[in-house]
Design an enzyme around this catalytic site. Structure first.
Site, PDB file in Angstrom:
ATOM      1  N   ALA A 110       0.912  -1.008  -0.011  1.00  0.00           N
ATOM      2  CA  ALA A 110      -0.125   0.028  -0.044  1.00  0.00           C
ATOM      3  C   ALA A 110       1.007   1.307  -0.041  1.00  0.00           C
ATOM      4  CB  ALA A 110      -0.853  -0.040   1.161  1.00  0.00           C
ATOM      5  N   LYS A 111       0.317   2.390  -0.028  1.00  0.00           N
ATOM      6  CA  LYS A 111       1.022   3.566  -0.141  1.00  0.00           C
ATOM      7  C   LYS A 111      -0.056   4.598  -0.041  1.00  0.00           C
ATOM      8  CE  LYS A 111       5.496   4.690  -0.029  1.00  0.00           C
ATOM      9  NZ  LYS A 111       6.370   3.994   0.546  1.00  0.00           N
ATOM     10  N   GLY A 112       0.392   5.945   0.528  1.00  0.00           N
ATOM     11  CA  GLY A 112      -0.291   6.894   0.735  1.00  0.00           C
ATOM     12  C   GLY A 112       0.326   8.153   0.596  1.00  0.00           C
ATOM     13  N   ASP A 151       7.320   8.084   5.480  1.00  0.00           N
ATOM     14  CA  ASP A 151       8.068   8.222   4.000  1.00  0.00           C
ATOM     15  C   ASP A 151       8.356   9.623   3.826  1.00  0.00           C
ATOM     16  OD1 ASP A 151       7.885   8.207   0.760  1.00  0.00           O
ATOM     17  OD2 ASP A 151       7.773   5.883   1.491  1.00  0.00           O
TER      18      ASP A 151
END
Length: 422
Positions: A110-112, A151
């Protein structure tokens, strides 16, 4: 109004898909599985209204993408940066899927992120932005669903605000909803430098494979954020001569080797360009990438090494601390030059490995000693390196292709075993 596919069509997403397509073709991956893995499983786009300090309301764009959950809950960072877009986030989520599978972690990718320049916000504005973004993506996240982490542009404090916002909605403390938190609320020892330590661990294995050693090796690191700074520090401590480091404003260079502890101390205590810290001479990012050295670590943003500059890269080992720093055209040039490339999904997996340890500790309510964490990280990441190297040699493919094929094959097998619902 643009379609979802048009929103995804960015250079970074095209790179991720092109890598996947080549690996899938070499694997002979089932066509139905290939179609499912080309696009993300879920993609959420949210508006993030924030009351600024001057009482005005500014709206930012936010994203959370879950690429795949066949192996377990999805896992991936949250990025605050002006260039964040759906395509970039989807590409990073895809790479996270392969990265977790390659390391043997029970996660999907996943990433956001939020499209914002966090350095332009006050602390109060940054907190309101973080909490509102968390509230908007709340239906997707949770310790058994999707676990965010820091991140680019985010840190332990941002994770603390995310954890608190989620916990307030649940009515009780849920430390396992994010990783990379402060120790005081369930964070893990060894998490801050985990990615840099992992980069160093695999670089050491590559040196041994090539008949070299860290003592006397020369290193250049592009990026002096969390990953780059700790990579430079740990390699310096291991006996390497760090010739150059840089950030977005350029960097510093010394043929005798930089005094990394002094540079780090001065840089962290005063917000100023690296070349004004009194350690080394100025060097541009372009020149750093072309510096003759044993190990080059691109630890900044994506697509830094392209067909335009790959022929000028003069390292023996390229260890990718960043995600997607090398284009496919550049990969072919580097391979022709005989440069040993340790791909991102292997080289920078230390962060997600120790994030997994943090999640396990939170769930078990039992915390480990830092040396235990370092030992377990070393065991997992070096085992992944040697599995990937053996796969590369057996299949006669590059280390990047071996890493991608290994990760994709594991996800493909999971999908075939689980079947299609309904």
């Amino acid at each position: 109004m643009t379609s979802l596919y048009q929103e995804l069509e960015t250079p970074t997403f095209r790179l991720a898909v092109a890598q996947f397509e080549e690996a899938a073709e070499r694997l002979g991956l089932d066509g139905n599985i290939r179609g499912r893995l080309t696009l993300p499983q879920r993609a959420l786009i949210v508006s993030v209204p924030v009351r600024m300090d001057d009482k005005s309301v500014k709206v930012f764009m936010g994203y959370r993408v879950q690429h795949d959950t066949a192996l377990g809950p999805s896992k991936g960072g949250v990025r605050f940066h002006p260039d964040v877009n759906l395509g970039e986030v989807a590409a990073l989520a895809m790479w996270m899927t392969w990265k977790c599978a390659l390391a043997g972690l029970p996660y999907g990718g996943a990433k956001g992120g939020v499209r914002v320049a966090p350095e332009k916000l006050s602390r109060a504005e940054l907190q309101r932005l973080t909490r509102r973004y968390t509230a908007e993506i709340l239906p997707l996240i949770g310790p058994e669903k999707d676990i965010p982490a820091p991140d680019v542009g985010t840190n332990a404090q941002v994770m603390a605000w995310m954890m608190d916002t989620y916990s307030q909605e649940m009515g009780y403390a849920v430390p396992g909803v994010v990783t990379g938190k402060p120790l005081a609320i369930g964070g893990s020892l060894g998490r801050e430098d985990a990615t840099g330590r992992g980069v160093t661990d695999v670089a050491l294995e590559a040196l041994r494979h090539l008949g070299l050693n860290m003592a006397g090796a020369t290193v250049a690191v592009q990026g002096f954020g969390n990953v780059g700074m700790h990579t430079a520090r740990i390699m310096h401590e291991a006996g390497a001569k760090v010739l150059a480091v840089s950030n977005t404003k350029g960097g510093v260079h010394s043929a005798r080797g930089l005094d990394i502890p002094t540079l780090r101390s001065r840089y962290q205590s005063n917000v100023r360009p690296l070349h004004e810290c009194g350690v080394g001479e100025f060097i541009s990012n372009d020149d750093l990438l072309q510096l003759e050295c044993t190990i080059l670590v691109p630890a900044a943003l994506s697509e830094q090494i392209t067909e335009k500059n790959a022929a000028k890269v003069r390292c023996r080992i390229l260890a990718e601390g960043a995600n997607g720093p090398t284009t496919m055209a550049a990969d072919r040039i580097l391979e022709e030059k005989g440069i040993f490339v340790i791909p991102d999904i292997l080289a920078n997996s230390g962060g997600v490995i120790v994030s997994y340890f943090e999640w396990v500790q939170d769930v078990q309510k039992y915390f480990w000693k830092e040396q235990d964490i370092r030992d377990r990280l070393h065991e997992i990441i070096t085992a992944a390196f040697h599995r990937t190297l053996e796969f590369s040699q057996a299949k006669k493919v590059s280390l990047r292709m071996a890493a991608l094929m290994s990760g994709i094959d594991k996800i493909g097998q999971a999908h075939l075993a689980r079947g299609l619902y309904p």
